[in-house]
Design a protein around this motif. Structure first.
Motif, PDB file in Angstrom:
ATOM      1  N   GLU A   1       0.920  -1.250  -0.006  1.00 38.45           N
ATOM      2  CA  GLU A   1      -0.011   0.035   0.227  1.00 38.45           C
ATOM      3  C   GLU A   1       0.846   1.315  -0.026  1.00 38.45           C
ATOM      4  O   GLU A   1       0.350   2.038  -0.487  1.00 38.45           O
TER       5      GLU A   1
ATOM      6  N   ARG B   1      -5.907   1.374  -2.787  1.00 35.52           N
ATOM      7  CA  ARG B   1      -7.316   1.601  -2.292  1.00 35.52           C
ATOM      8  C   ARG B   1      -7.968   0.245  -2.085  1.00 35.52           C
ATOM      9  O   ARG B   1      -8.550   0.126  -1.199  1.00 35.52           O
TER      10      ARG B   1
ATOM     11  N   THR C   1      -9.205  -1.076   1.853  1.00 34.84           N
ATOM     12  CA  THR C   1     -10.567  -1.451   2.068  1.00 34.84           C
ATOM     13  C   THR C   1     -10.665  -3.025   2.532  1.00 34.84           C
ATOM     14  O   THR C   1     -11.370  -3.179   3.431  1.00 34.84           O
TER      15      THR C   1
ATOM     16  N   ILE D   1      -9.716   7.201   1.676  1.00 38.03           N
ATOM     17  CA  ILE D   1      -9.892   5.558   1.602  1.00 38.03           C
ATOM     18  C   ILE D   1     -10.905   4.919   2.838  1.00 38.03           C
ATOM     19  O   ILE D   1     -11.789   4.361   2.786  1.00 38.03           O
TER      20      ILE D   1
END
Length: 629
Positions: A206, A216, A220, A313
């Motif tokens: 990430e 993203r 999530t 996010i």
């Protein structure tokens, strides 16, 4: 070449004893691969045997393996997924954790070459690399030792470099990569240590060079995983046999033990007592580790100047999953911590978003009720939030509740007006925590006094009869002590939870849901404490046991200890506020014995006095100069 193929087996066995050039080695391996289609598999089978060999390798065997892997890199165009299925299976099952640096380098080079050579190998190559996110089970204990940590870094650096190289050369690779990473996490439940290592690699992706493509989806998926683990921890695991208590109302059971622990400076005992219902819970311990890992990732994002990007996010993920989950217990602290790291931007945005969701009529009632429960708890518990922001959001809630009440000319109805009641309860709950800090700033005090809170609470819809009694009681005690004039002081003997208040929350009892109550996960709590307001820190001035201490009023130092901005009318600028939090030292165990001194459960001795409750239409300043409430 034909002669070499006929004598392939003998030549293969003698490879390490002959000085081949790189091109000769490649030709040698190509010959073995091509011979399979001609029915000659002797040399190929020996090649497969070298790749499949899993036992401890001698130095000569290591050299042979490196030689074969390097030669295969130059022969990938000769590899057929049908004819050479056993060879490919052996390659994709190899683990970097089992080999030294030379083999690892050769294997990574081969995997990269396979992925680039043909699209049909991309998924298998990416899957093989992602499998290396997790060490073999027998290796987990070694990760706690220095040489184990060195090996981990050797493996992970090569894996992520290979993923980056493949993504640079194969345009669709990042999309395939994020799907593989997410799917593997969703369908497999690992032990705590295994899960933590896997998530560590997810977060490395990430924040790495592939963040633009996979960040993203990975964040999530991580929030979803945290919530899945959260749901696995049932309320029975926390409340045990006493269902009359709320999740964060688990008090320390033995006051004598607590006193002894404090006197002996044994500050760990209260912590263990307060969280004993989760002790030994494997899922809770795993969740605790993952949230801490996420906290540390957020700190890294803040240092790198990309916290706002990550926060957006997290906010969308929160709205999609956490907010609508049935009484999430711990996962919500991820966004709380992100807000704490950047109060002026992320912290304010979260508050405004929750307020917007409550006020908006586009969301279903339960979503709006959940949003305002989160908002009330957030404004009350966020030590990093400025009093100015709290007052601004509070005014928005008051304004909405007032407008709503103006359109209603019927008697109380918990089911029909549950959104209104949730708003009223939020107002009272926030003031239980923040009234004192607001009154300390003249400008904000004036704004509070102009809010028609009394008119709302005395409306014929009867919010004081419907909202959670303990919150109503706490709010009125503070108001009577400090906000009402003597002639308007409300005579209050307490409230008993009625059918109205029970009906208000419905089967989900959202009236009793305050998601940012103290966190029962021990490691997480240590990160949260510097940014968290405990009820014991907001000392009620009406407590009889504190009367002697309050006679002279609280000092500026006492007042500023919890809410640093409430002494000065002009709030600190962003830089000064950030510096004040960075420089402050906190005792991480100081508040462990007071996880929830504010009880939100009904008291059996409480009852209504009369058929109605009366409050002034506008809150007036207290005539008692010694009171801070």
């Amino acid at each position: 070449m034909g002669m070499e193929l006929e004598n392939g087996q003998a030549q293969f066995q003698d490879m390490e004893g002959v000085n081949f050039t790189d091109s000769q080695l490649v030709d040698f391996i190509r010959g073995f691969l091509s011979s399979v289609s001609l029915g000659n598999t002797d040399g190929y089978n020996q090649l497969v045997g070298v790749i499949h060999h899993r036992e401890r390798l001698s130095p000569d065997e290591v050299a042979l393996l490196v030689t074969c892997l390097k030669a295969l890199c130059g022969a990938v165009s000769f590899i057929d997924n049908v004819l050479h299925e056993s060879l490919l299976a052996g390659i994709f099952k190899m683990s970097l954790w089992d080999y030294g640096p030379n083999v690892m380098d050769a294997l990574v080079e081969l995997i990269t070459s396979l992925a680039v050579s043909s699209g049909k190998y991309v998924d298998s190559c990416l899957d093989m690399l992602v499998n290396n996110f997790m060490p073999p089970h027998y290796y987990m204990d070694l990760l706690k030792k220095p040489h184990g940590l060195i090996r981990k870094d050797e493996v992970f650096s090569r894996v992520h470099t290979a993923l980056k190289d493949i993504s640079d050369l194969v345009p669709l690779a990042p999309l395939r990569l994020e799907q593989i990473v997410v799917n593997k996490m969703q369908r497999v439940f690992f032990k705590e240590s295994m899960t933590t290592v896997y998530v560590e690699n997810m977060l490395r992706l990430e924040k790495g060079s592939l963040s633009e493509f996979v960040g993203r989806k990975i964040l999530t998926a991580l929030v979803d995983k945290l919530l899945d683990l959260d749901v696995e921890i049932g309320w029975d695991d926390i409340l045990q046999d006493d269902f009359s208590k709320g999740i964060f109302e688990i008090e320390l059971e033995d006051d004598d033990e607590i006193t002894d622990a404090i006197n002996e400076d044994s500050i760990e005992l209260p912590s263990e007592l307060s969280r004993k219902s989760l002790t030994g819970n494997v899922i809770a311990e795993t969740l605790d580790s993952l949230i801490v890992l996420t906290f540390e990732h957020l700190e890294s994002c803040e240092r790198d100047g990309r916290l706002n990007e990550v926060f957006e996010i997290l906010l969308l993920s929160f709205q999609r999953t956490v907010l609508t989950a049935y009484k999430s217990k711990f996962a919500q602290f991820v966004i709380f911590y992100a807000c704490a790291l950047d109060p002026e931007v992320c912290g304010a945005r979260f508050a405004v978003t929750l307020a917007d969701m409550f006020i908006s009529c586009n969301d279903p009632p339960l979503t709006r009720m959940s949003a305002v429960s989160y908002l009330a708890s957030y404004l009350s518990r966020g030590k990093f939030l400025s009093t100015s922001l709290v007052t601004t959001i509070l005014k928005r809630l008051v304004d909405w509740c007032l407008e709503y009440s103006k359109t209603q000319h019927v008697d109380l109805n918990p089911k029909a007006h549950k959104v209104f009641y949730s708003g009223c309860q939020a107002i009272m709950y926030v003031l239980c925590f923040r009234m004192r800090s607001i009154l300390e700033i003249p400008r904000l005090k004036s704004q509070l006094l102009l809010m028609p809170i009394g008119s709302i609470l005395t409306h014929r819809l009867g919010p004081l009869k419907v909202c959670l009694p303990s919150i109503v009681e706490e709010f009125l005690r503070k108001a009577n002590a400090n906000l009402f004039t003597p002639s308007e002081t409300f005579i209050f003997n307490g409230l008993l939870e009625s059918e109205y208040s029970k009906t208000f929350g419905g089967t989900e009892r959202l009236d009793m849901f305050f998601p940012f109550d103290p966190c029962l996960l021990k490691r997480c709590d240590r990160y949260l404490r510097p940014y968290f307001v405990y009820w014991s820190m907001v000392r009620p001035s009406y407590d009889e046991e504190d009367d002697d201490d309050d006679d002279e009023g609280s000092s500026d130092e006492d007042v500023a200890e919890v809410f640093p901005d409430r002494i000065e009318e002009n709030l600190m600028d962003d830089e000064a506020m950030a510096r004040s939090y960075d420089d402050r030292e906190f005792d991480l165990d100081e508040f462990d014995s007071a996880l929830n001194k504010m009880s939100i459960t009904p008291r059996n001795s409480i009852q209504y006095r009369g058929d109605s409750v009366q409050m002034p239409s506008r809150i007036l300043p207290s005539t008692s100069p010694g009171s801070l409430w």
